[in-house]
Scaffold this motif. Structure first.
Motif, PDB file in Angstrom:
ATOM      1  N   MET A  25       0.854  -1.135  -0.073  1.00 42.11           N
ATOM      2  CA  MET A  25      -0.095   0.038   0.092  1.00 42.11           C
ATOM      3  C   MET A  25       1.018   1.343   0.030  1.00 42.11           C
ATOM      4  O   MET A  25       1.771   1.439   0.955  1.00 42.11           O
ATOM      5  N   ILE A  26       0.943   1.924  -1.172  1.00 46.02           N
ATOM      6  CA  ILE A  26       1.708   3.207  -1.193  1.00 46.02           C
ATOM      7  C   ILE A  26       0.939   4.327  -1.454  1.00 46.02           C
ATOM      8  O   ILE A  26       0.173   4.292  -2.326  1.00 46.02           O
ATOM      9  N   ALA A  27       1.063   5.293  -0.890  1.00 46.40           N
ATOM     10  CA  ALA A  27       0.556   6.618  -0.925  1.00 46.40           C
ATOM     11  C   ALA A  27       1.237   7.560  -2.027  1.00 46.40           C
ATOM     12  O   ALA A  27       2.263   7.297  -2.046  1.00 46.40           O
ATOM     13  N   GLY A  28       0.280   8.168  -2.706  1.00 47.57           N
ATOM     14  CA  GLY A  28       0.831   8.975  -3.765  1.00 47.57           C
ATOM     15  C   GLY A  28       0.039  10.247  -3.871  1.00 47.57           C
ATOM     16  O   GLY A  28      -1.194  10.240  -3.619  1.00 47.57           O
ATOM     17  N   HIS A  29       0.418  11.107  -4.917  1.00 50.35           N
ATOM     18  CA  HIS A  29      -0.377  12.233  -5.279  1.00 50.35           C
ATOM     19  C   HIS A  29       0.123  12.788  -6.491  1.00 50.35           C
ATOM     20  O   HIS A  29       1.343  12.722  -6.731  1.00 50.35           O
ATOM     21  N   ALA A  30      -0.861  13.327  -7.545  1.00 51.15           N
ATOM     22  CA  ALA A  30      -0.301  13.512  -8.665  1.00 51.15           C
ATOM     23  C   ALA A  30      -1.354  14.883  -9.031  1.00 51.15           C
ATOM     24  O   ALA A  30      -2.326  15.073  -8.528  1.00 51.15           O
ATOM     25  N   TRP A  31      -0.705  15.990  -9.690  1.00 50.46           N
ATOM     26  CA  TRP A  31      -1.131  17.332 -10.076  1.00 50.46           C
ATOM     27  C   TRP A  31      -0.444  17.550 -11.456  1.00 50.46           C
ATOM     28  O   TRP A  31       0.367  16.903 -12.054  1.00 50.46           O
ATOM     29  N   ARG A  32      -1.118  18.516 -11.817  1.00 57.39           N
ATOM     30  CA  ARG A  32      -0.670  19.078 -13.338  1.00 57.39           C
ATOM     31  C   ARG A  32      -0.532  20.549 -13.320  1.00 57.39           C
ATOM     32  O   ARG A  32      -1.308  21.234 -12.484  1.00 57.39           O
ATOM     33  N   VAL A  33       0.391  21.038 -14.304  1.00 55.39           N
ATOM     34  CA  VAL A  33       0.575  22.263 -14.420  1.00 55.39           C
ATOM     35  C   VAL A  33       0.377  22.519 -15.856  1.00 55.39           C
ATOM     36  O   VAL A  33       0.899  22.112 -16.593  1.00 55.39           O
ATOM     37  N   HIS A  34      -0.767  23.444 -16.185  1.00 59.94           N
ATOM     38  CA  HIS A  34      -1.144  23.853 -17.381  1.00 59.94           C
ATOM     39  C   HIS A  34      -0.516  25.107 -17.974  1.00 59.94           C
ATOM     40  O   HIS A  34      -0.538  26.176 -17.041  1.00 59.94           O
ATOM     41  N   PHE A  35      -0.067  25.304 -19.059  1.00 58.38           N
ATOM     42  CA  PHE A  35       0.619  26.595 -19.555  1.00 58.38           C
ATOM     43  C   PHE A  35      -0.647  27.226 -20.273  1.00 58.38           C
ATOM     44  O   PHE A  35      -0.795  27.212 -21.519  1.00 58.38           O
ATOM     45  N   ASP A  36      -1.332  27.875 -19.419  1.00 53.66           N
ATOM     46  CA  ASP A  36      -2.650  28.787 -20.035  1.00 53.66           C
ATOM     47  C   ASP A  36      -2.078  29.694 -20.905  1.00 53.66           C
ATOM     48  O   ASP A  36      -1.179  30.618 -20.763  1.00 53.66           O
ATOM     49  N   GLY A  37      -2.637  29.859 -22.059  1.00 50.52           N
ATOM     50  CA  GLY A  37      -2.507  30.863 -23.086  1.00 50.52           C
ATOM     51  C   GLY A  37      -1.310  30.508 -23.815  1.00 50.52           C
ATOM     52  O   GLY A  37      -1.048  31.140 -24.641  1.00 50.52           O
ATOM     53  N   ALA A  38      -0.902  29.271 -23.684  1.00 49.86           N
ATOM     54  CA  ALA A  38       0.524  29.018 -24.478  1.00 49.86           C
ATOM     55  C   ALA A  38       0.086  28.522 -25.868  1.00 49.86           C
ATOM     56  O   ALA A  38      -0.888  27.837 -26.089  1.00 49.86           O
ATOM     57  N   ARG A  39       1.100  28.862 -26.588  1.00 48.66           N
ATOM     58  CA  ARG A  39       0.903  28.265 -28.207  1.00 48.66           C
ATOM     59  C   ARG A  39       1.533  27.101 -28.387  1.00 48.66           C
ATOM     60  O   ARG A  39       2.516  26.738 -27.420  1.00 48.66           O
ATOM     61  N   LEU A 116      -3.835  20.059  -6.471  1.00 44.69           N
ATOM     62  CA  LEU A 116      -3.314  20.247  -5.527  1.00 44.69           C
ATOM     63  C   LEU A 116      -4.294  20.292  -4.381  1.00 44.69           C
ATOM     64  O   LEU A 116      -5.378  20.767  -4.609  1.00 44.69           O
ATOM     65  N   ASP A 117      -3.759  20.183  -3.049  1.00 47.25           N
ATOM     66  CA  ASP A 117      -4.723  20.429  -2.062  1.00 47.25           C
ATOM     67  C   ASP A 117      -4.772  21.980  -1.330  1.00 47.25           C
ATOM     68  O   ASP A 117      -5.587  22.424  -0.841  1.00 47.25           O
ATOM     69  N   LEU A 128       4.244  27.632  -2.446  1.00 48.40           N
ATOM     70  CA  LEU A 128       3.786  26.359  -1.473  1.00 48.40           C
ATOM     71  C   LEU A 128       2.841  25.600  -2.255  1.00 48.40           C
ATOM     72  O   LEU A 128       1.549  26.059  -2.186  1.00 48.40           O
ATOM     73  N   LEU A 129       3.147  24.371  -2.777  1.00 52.76           N
ATOM     74  CA  LEU A 129       2.262  23.514  -3.272  1.00 52.76           C
ATOM     75  C   LEU A 129       1.921  22.334  -2.101  1.00 52.76           C
ATOM     76  O   LEU A 129       2.658  21.663  -1.763  1.00 52.76           O
ATOM     77  N   THR A 130       0.451  22.438  -1.536  1.00 56.82           N
ATOM     78  CA  THR A 130       0.042  21.209  -0.765  1.00 56.82           C
ATOM     79  C   THR A 130      -0.255  20.058  -1.421  1.00 56.82           C
ATOM     80  O   THR A 130      -1.195  20.312  -2.200  1.00 56.82           O
ATOM     81  N   THR A 131       0.125  19.161  -1.004  1.00 56.67           N
ATOM     82  CA  THR A 131      -0.209  17.777  -1.468  1.00 56.67           C
ATOM     83  C   THR A 131      -0.809  16.828  -0.519  1.00 56.67           C
ATOM     84  O   THR A 131      -0.359  17.071   0.855  1.00 56.67           O
ATOM     85  N   SER A 132      -1.225  15.565  -0.778  1.00 56.21           N
ATOM     86  CA  SER A 132      -1.723  14.688   0.392  1.00 56.21           C
ATOM     87  C   SER A 132      -0.417  14.377   1.211  1.00 56.21           C
ATOM     88  O   SER A 132      -0.566  13.380   2.216  1.00 56.21           O
ATOM     89  N   LEU A 133       0.793  14.199   0.706  1.00 57.98           N
ATOM     90  CA  LEU A 133       1.903  14.042   1.174  1.00 57.98           C
ATOM     91  C   LEU A 133       2.849  14.916   1.804  1.00 57.98           C
ATOM     92  O   LEU A 133       3.855  14.722   2.270  1.00 57.98           O
ATOM     93  N   GLY A 134       2.270  16.062   1.774  1.00 60.72           N
ATOM     94  CA  GLY A 134       3.231  17.451   2.367  1.00 60.72           C
ATOM     95  C   GLY A 134       3.170  18.570   1.694  1.00 60.72           C
ATOM     96  O   GLY A 134       2.683  18.563   0.677  1.00 60.72           O
ATOM     97  N   ASN A 162      -5.919  29.322  -8.678  1.00 65.39           N
ATOM     98  CA  ASN A 162      -4.935  28.280  -8.948  1.00 65.39           C
ATOM     99  C   ASN A 162      -3.698  28.805  -9.915  1.00 65.39           C
ATOM    100  O   ASN A 162      -3.194  27.781 -10.528  1.00 65.39           O
ATOM    101  N   VAL A 163      -3.856  30.021 -10.279  1.00 65.07           N
ATOM    102  CA  VAL A 163      -3.027  30.149 -11.471  1.00 65.07           C
ATOM    103  C   VAL A 163      -2.028  31.195 -10.982  1.00 65.07           C
ATOM    104  O   VAL A 163      -2.212  32.112 -10.114  1.00 65.07           O
ATOM    105  N   VAL A 164      -0.453  30.839 -11.356  1.00 60.65           N
ATOM    106  CA  VAL A 164       0.721  31.492 -10.865  1.00 60.65           C
ATOM    107  C   VAL A 164       1.226  32.164 -12.150  1.00 60.65           C
ATOM    108  O   VAL A 164       1.322  31.716 -13.284  1.00 60.65           O
ATOM    109  N   SER A 165       1.703  33.382 -11.941  1.00 61.02           N
ATOM    110  CA  SER A 165       2.166  34.414 -12.989  1.00 61.02           C
ATOM    111  C   SER A 165       3.311  34.894 -12.366  1.00 61.02           C
ATOM    112  O   SER A 165       3.596  34.911 -10.956  1.00 61.02           O
ATOM    113  N   TYR A 166       3.988  35.775 -13.004  1.00 58.00           N
ATOM    114  CA  TYR A 166       5.007  36.384 -12.548  1.00 58.00           C
ATOM    115  C   TYR A 166       4.865  37.954 -12.748  1.00 58.00           C
ATOM    116  O   TYR A 166       4.082  38.540 -13.749  1.00 58.00           O
ATOM    117  N   GLU A 167       5.591  38.699 -11.802  1.00 59.20           N
ATOM    118  CA  GLU A 167       5.602  40.139 -12.038  1.00 59.20           C
ATOM    119  C   GLU A 167       7.131  40.630 -11.762  1.00 59.20           C
ATOM    120  O   GLU A 167       7.762  40.299 -10.858  1.00 59.20           O
TER     121      GLU A 167
END
Length: 183
Positions: A25-39, A116-117, A128-134, A162-167
């Motif tokens: 029994m192994i715990a895991g967590h998966a998530w995605r990062v989408h490149f919104d607006g990317a060509r 992500l959680d 800080l990206l919160t997952t079920s594993l920390g 849930n969208v990260v950008s830069y300034e």
């Protein structure tokens, strides 16, 4: 990008289960990062490794792959106007660099996180990206001029849901700029 994280002792759990004949029994967590607006720009692999990977996905052997070559980096050509993205691993950390051509606008770079959680920016400017594993920490971005890495540029994360950008502030926009976060 799709990320998957397994509990830290997963290798020990699998090893023990193999010797005990138990169902692991192994715990895991998966998530995605989408490149919104990317060509859909060109992607080019760099630094082919001697190592290969095998993929057995689903029950259809026609979709299985073996001997898939591994590379040390991927260069993504202009996902956003005037921006190049290089994805790679360095010193055990996942990295990506965003290189803005002179005059390019960083505010069009939107990374949307799914699965992500929690997602937050702490008082140090780290993401800080919160997952079920920390919590996984992506250090505050460091930025500099592309023609002189010793000349730093002020850059920070901006979080909108849930969208990260830069300034970038106070920079000479007639010069190229590199943004460099570290996961």
């Amino acid at each position: 990008l799709t990320w998957s994280l397994l509990q830290p002792d997963h290798a020990d759990v699998l090893h023990d289960a193999m010797h005990d004949g138990a169902e692991p029994m192994i715990a895991g967590h998966a998530w995605r990062v989408h490149f919104d607006g990317a060509r859909s720009g060109a992607m080019e692999a760099e630094g082919r490794s001697e190592r290969t990977t095998n993929y057995i996905l689903g029950s259809d052997p026609a979709r299985w792959r073996s001997g898939v070559p591994a590379f040390s980096a991927v260069q993504y050509t202009e996902p956003w106007p005037g921006v190049a993205m290089r994805i790679y691993q360095q010193d055990g950390s996942f990295k990506y660099d965003l290189t803005l051509q002179p005059g390019a606008d960083e505010q069009g770079i939107d990374l949307r996180y799914e699965g992500l959680d929690g997602l937050a920016i702490d008082r140090n400017g780290d993401l800080l990206l919160t997952t079920s594993l920390g919590v996984i920490r992506e250090l505050a971005p460091v930025a500099w001029y592309a023609d002189n890495a010793t000349q730093k540029v002020n850059c920070r994360y901006v979080l909108n849901g849930n969208v990260v950008s830069y300034e970038i502030s106070g920079a000479d926009r007639s010069r190229g700029i590199v943004i460099d976060p570290v996961l």
